[in-house]
Design an enzyme around this catalytic site. Sequence first.
Site, PDB file in Angstrom:
ATOM      1  N   ASN A   1      41.409   8.505  39.125  1.00 21.19           N
ATOM      2  CA  ASN A   1      42.267   7.371  38.959  1.00 21.19           C
ATOM      3  C   ASN A   1      42.983   6.936  40.394  1.00 21.19           C
ATOM      4  O   ASN A   1      42.891   8.160  41.205  1.00 21.19           O
ATOM      5  CB  ASN A   1      42.942   7.110  38.010  1.00 21.19           C
ATOM      6  CG  ASN A   1      43.865   8.359  37.603  1.00 21.19           C
ATOM      7  OD1 ASN A   1      44.456   8.884  38.618  1.00 21.19           O
ATOM      8  ND2 ASN A   1      43.993   8.659  36.366  1.00 21.19           N
TER       9      ASN A   1
ATOM     10  N   ASP B   1      37.082   9.003  30.916  1.00 17.83           N
ATOM     11  CA  ASP B   1      35.858   9.739  30.372  1.00 17.83           C
ATOM     12  C   ASP B   1      34.647   8.579  29.986  1.00 17.83           C
ATOM     13  O   ASP B   1      33.576   9.049  30.392  1.00 17.83           O
ATOM     14  CB  ASP B   1      36.064  10.222  28.878  1.00 17.83           C
ATOM     15  CG  ASP B   1      37.286  11.310  29.126  1.00 17.83           C
ATOM     16  OD1 ASP B   1      37.364  11.821  29.870  1.00 17.83           O
ATOM     17  OD2 ASP B   1      37.707  11.661  27.895  1.00 17.83           O
TER      18      ASP B   1
END
Length: 331
Positions: free
Chosen positions: A205, A274
């Site tokens: 991220n 995930d």
Amino acid sequence: MLKPPWDAALTRLSSLRALTLGDAILDSYLLGEARRISPEAPVPIVEIQSEERRLGGAANVAANAASLGALCRLICVVGKDEAGAELKKLLAEARINGEGVVIDAARPTSHKTRVIARNQQVVRLDRESRLPISEEARHAVLENARRFIPFSDALIIEDYDKGVLDAEMIAEAGELARRAGIPVVVDPKAENFWSYRGAACVVPNVQEAGEAVGRRLTTERELRRAAREIMERLELEFLLITRGPNGMSLYERGAETRIPAAAREVYDVTGAGDTVAAAFTLGLAAGLSPVDAARMANCAAGLAVGQMGCAVATQDQLRAELVKMEQEKAL
């Protein structure tokens, strides 16, 4: 009706063999109501009404891949404890092959407990060790990697800095995957970030990308510069940076693609990375281009963040979301 290339890729998902290697976590949710403040301290009293347990970390990546239809195997380490037994039980219920689960009696299973009152998280309790796993457990993990990678169609390395992965293990797993001719996608954390050289793609991220290069990334120019640095240092084919409500950016050599967020309503971002790692990897293994695999992953993440905690998207849900995406593009 879903158009190419999506239909062929989704059809192929059910024949793919996906392998996840990394830090598995048991996620517990204590759900209740908070109507009073404790007389002992200025904290709410939560009256627990129900409890849920779910797969987290690398186990959640495997659960996402399985929910999308792939045949999944997980290599991870758990303790010889109740949480480890529960995690293995949940793996079986999710149709994930648990042959690769290694028991290390010297450490606890990573277990996160969230107390939630009226859809608000009050506190999170973590029981875990971040120390490296024992040499015996490490040897067993490597042996499992050597056994299973040659018979897989894709490898996802899920790193949560819990002590399972180290630079040498990552390098060997990557080399085994390259020999097998399968894509390697890494969901990274800070400790091993610069050890992922040779992976097809790393999926951090924005915050993780910034930590890796040692600076905050607040503008498009800064993000682009960091992406080039990461790709060059890790010798990546492409880099996918997730950006929360701003969607994600896919960087290929000489090209950048911005993908707007697909979420209609964000309920909980826990485990969204995930979902992205699982769906993106399966997309690549199913023959999609990196851009189309990223678009598919974006749709899957939009479904996951609309649910509480670590959630998974089914293949039918993803198909419907892809149809919606195609319809919106046609308007």
